[in-house]
Design a protein around this motif. Structure first.
Motif, mmCIF file in Angstrom:
data_model
loop_
_atom_site.group_PDB
_atom_site.id
_atom_site.type_symbol
_atom_site.label_atom_id
_atom_site.label_comp_id
_atom_site.label_asym_id
_atom_site.label_seq_id
_atom_site.Cartn_x
_atom_site.Cartn_y
_atom_site.Cartn_z
ATOM 1 N N UNK A 89 0.804 -1.233 -0.046
ATOM 2 C CA UNK A 89 -0.001 0.242 0.141
ATOM 3 C C UNK A 89 1.069 1.228 -0.107
ATOM 4 N N UNK A 90 1.869 1.221 0.961
ATOM 5 C CA UNK A 90 2.883 2.487 0.938
ATOM 6 C C UNK A 90 3.297 2.485 -0.601
ATOM 7 N N UNK A 91 4.099 1.420 -1.236
ATOM 8 C CA UNK A 91 4.450 1.577 -2.455
ATOM 9 C C UNK A 91 3.659 2.264 -3.741
ATOM 10 N N UNK A 92 2.374 1.823 -3.603
ATOM 11 C CA UNK A 92 1.315 2.273 -4.531
ATOM 12 C C UNK A 92 1.051 3.785 -4.426
ATOM 13 N N UNK A 93 1.089 4.165 -3.096
ATOM 14 C CA UNK A 93 0.968 5.594 -2.851
ATOM 15 C C UNK A 93 2.329 6.297 -3.328
ATOM 16 N N UNK A 94 3.297 5.814 -2.825
ATOM 17 C CA UNK A 94 4.559 6.536 -3.252
ATOM 18 C C UNK A 94 4.626 6.605 -4.792
ATOM 19 N N UNK A 95 4.245 5.626 -5.664
ATOM 20 C CA UNK A 95 4.499 5.941 -7.033
ATOM 21 C C UNK A 95 3.205 6.278 -7.957
#
Length: 637
Positions: free
Chosen positions: A523-529
């Motif tokens: 979830x964090x990676x999706x938001x980061x990208x």
């Protein structure tokens, strides 16, 4: 109970992420196709580049007989003079030939005072020490230099050094800044070079520090060549304890190396099977040698008496973690036959723990970490013991990782039948040293800082450090983003988005570990990208309860293991606290201490501002590598 409960909970959390982490790791090494990588639901496709090759070139050391050489002990260095009435040391870095194993030809190494490891410096808490570090090395490097990485460009001298006293509370001019390098006889100097003679204030708890090279872009090579040594800081409080000393206090520097047939050090020219369009030489993501080296000897043996010993353990490897346990061992059958004595830990990176901790299972040491330990051999007269390691490589915080083998045999300990005398009446103290509680301080700022994966212009894996605003990471020369004021207390949340456990080191300060908490990496990676970077505060991604630090992490630390899928929380005070440390201001690095990661951008500067600091001093719109003057630094002693 706290130790075992927190460990069990943490292992359950790691079990949930280890398969996803392993698959991303194998993809990062070129061992899985992209379809396999992204089969995990919700996995962000930018989490790891798909072009990375296996870690190191295939190379095996000559077949060496284990445990034939006695463990050497570094000598203690004597001052060469006085400066301002305090001890002054002059230490030369030289190229020498050294016998690292009975059956190997002499190996060319680089050593402080011409020895590997360097001599031990003994200092007193509260007494200033001055050291002039002198580069007397050749102009060509022993090992392959990749000139495409930051700091090692073709117009930079190939051989340059700067010595960092790891764990020291020290002025920035004497910290061994990565760009404060200098060449032989100080002929050329880096932009942050300030002075030839470093000043160490030693206003911190008694502990084992260590010194090593820190030159930007070639730290991994200079340390691997041999530039490392111990620095023991002694104090009155330590002398009150009846601890083993003299012949019964032994420093142990754990490292790994690979050798060529002629005895020379092997270090890979680049990733095995790398694409032709990669630079040559090319940096590798991590390096793991196939030979255990302790105090500069390959697979040594140590003879001890049946009594207590104090072992000052240091992991000085480039990338390898050590997870240490002692076993009874039969040399004839090459088999483990039983349990050995327990390891009693009395101190960590920055000084004594409050109480001794009996390591029930194994002692985990990430790169750069130290452990002050007591081992009692009284019940093992005539026995042979194996120092055993089971940490896999690469290390992800889990111990059931497939496709990754440890370096199990570290060294042998042979216990004699009797003592030389009967003076071993040492008692391990039940109380050691109260550690001030930083949590009682006013918290001036809490920061979310990411450990991220990226790739460089050649498609090589590049590990980075970032912020909530720049979660995908920043290069070393990006503007400074962390700028506490002297006297501030801050909490740093280390948000690990990668598949490795990273030993994160902060220069200048000794911090305390608050704990670790699982979070939703995908979830964090999706938001980061996402467009516009929609990363929220880390508290919005937590998936479980915080787990306390291990018992042997509850003292002063300067390096902490940040595991995949976890937020590792540390608290630091920047300045004098409870009669310890000094109010230093200026620029310092913080970085991963896997040296290959550090050399390839997993390092960032931070700046401690004076109490009257203003926004201009925060360098928000200024490139932090601006030269101090036009001649490449001051020429002061």
């Amino acid at each position: 109970m706290k130790h075992s409960e927190s460990t069990d909970a943490r292992e359950q959390t790691r079990d949930q992420i280890v398969e996803s982490s392993r698959r991303r790791l194998l993809q990062g090494l070129g061992l899985l196709g992209s379809a396999a990588l992204f089969s995990t639901p919700g996995m962000a496709e930018t989490s790891c580049p798909s072009t990375q090759q296996p870690i190191t070139a295939t190379q095996s050391s000559p077949d060496l007989e284990r445990f034939v050489d006695e463990l050497p002990r570094p000598n203690v260095l004597e001052p060469t003079g006085r400066k301002k009435g305090k001890p002054l040391y002059e230490v030369e870095m030289r190229e020498v030939e050294q016998q690292l194993h009975r059956d190997l030809p002499e190996t060319t190494v680089w050593g402080y005072e011409g020895q590997y490891p360097g001599p031990t410096i003994e200092a007193k808490r509260g007494e200033d020490v001055y050291v002039t570090w002198k580069n007397k090395l050749p102009t060509e490097h022993l090992l392959p230099v990749d000139t495409t990485i930051h700091g090692a460009e073709p117009d930079t001298p190939e051989v340059r050094t700067t010595t960092h006293l790891h764990g020291a509370n020290v002025e920035p001019e004497s910290d061994g800044h990565p760009e404060a390098w200098f060449t032989r006889d100080f002929e050329e100097r880096g932009p942050f070079f300030e002075k030839k003679t470093y000043w160490y204030a030693n206003e911190q708890p008694a502990t084992a520090l260590w010194y090593h090279d820190h030159a930007l872009g070639i730290t991994r090579l200079n340390v691997y060549a041999g530039l490392a040594g111990f620095y023991f800081l002694r104090g009155k409080h330590e002398r009150k304890f009846d601890l083993p000393k003299d012949d019964y206090e032994i420093p142990l520097l754990f490292q790994d190396r690979t050798f060529n047939e002629d005895g020379s050090l092997f270090y890979p020219e680049g990733p095995d099977g790398a694409a032709n369009d990669l630079p040559s030489p090319s940096i590798v993501p991590e390096f793991f040698g196939d030979t255990s080296v302790v105090n500069g000897k390959a697979w040594p043996r140590l003879t001890v008496e049946p009594r207590k010993y104090r072992f000052r353990m240091l992991n000085g490897a480039n990338s390898r973690f050590y997870n240490i346990e002692l076993f009874q061992y039969d040399e004839e059958t090459d088999e483990i036959t039983g349990d050995g004595p327990p390891i009693i830990q009395i101190g960590s990176d920055g000084g004594f723990l409050e109480q001794p901790v009996t390591i029930e299972d194994r002692l985990l040491l990430g790169p750069a970490m130290r452990a002050d330990t007591i081992v009692d051999f009284s019940d093992y007269e005539g026995q042979t013991l194996l120092v055993h390691n089971n940490a896999p490589t690469p290390f992800t915080g889990a111990f059931d990782t497939e496709d990754a083998q440890p370096l199990p045999e570290v060294m042998l300990i042979e216990v004699t039948e009797q003592k030389k005398d009967d003076h071993d009446r040492h008692q391990i103290p039940t109380e050691l040293k109260q550690v001030p509680d930083l949590e009682q301080c006013k918290i001036n700022q809490e920061r979310d800082l990411t450990l991220a994966e990226g790739q460089d212009e050649f498609g090589r894996l590049k590990l980075l450090l970032g912020t909530q605003e720049s979660p995908n990471g920043l290069d070393w020369d990006a503007p400074i983003t962390e700028n506490p004021t002297v006297g501030d207390t801050e909490i740093w949340n280390l948000v690990n988005l990668t598949v490795d456990t990273h030993p994160i080191h902060l220069h200048l300060v000794q911090f305390q570990v608050l704990g670790r908490r699982p979070f939703d990496v995908d979830a964090y990676l999706q938001d980061a990208t996402a467009d516009g970077n929609e990363v929220q505060a880390i508290e919005n991604y937590y998936t479980g309860e915080s787990q306390p630090p291990e018992e042997n992490e509850e003292g002063w630390k300067d390096t902490v293991s940040a595991n995949p899928g976890e937020v590792t929380r540390v608290i630091a005070h920047f300045g004098e606290f409870d009669g310890l440390f000094k109010d230093f201001t200026g620029e310092y690095p913080w970085h991963c201490h896997i040296l290959e990661h550090e050399d390839h951008e997993m390092m960032r500067p931070y700046e401690v501002l004076p109490r009257d600091g203003n926004d201009e001093k925060k360098h928000e719109d200024e490139h932090h590598t601006t030269k101090k003057n036009d001649t490449g630094g001051k020429d002061e002693d």
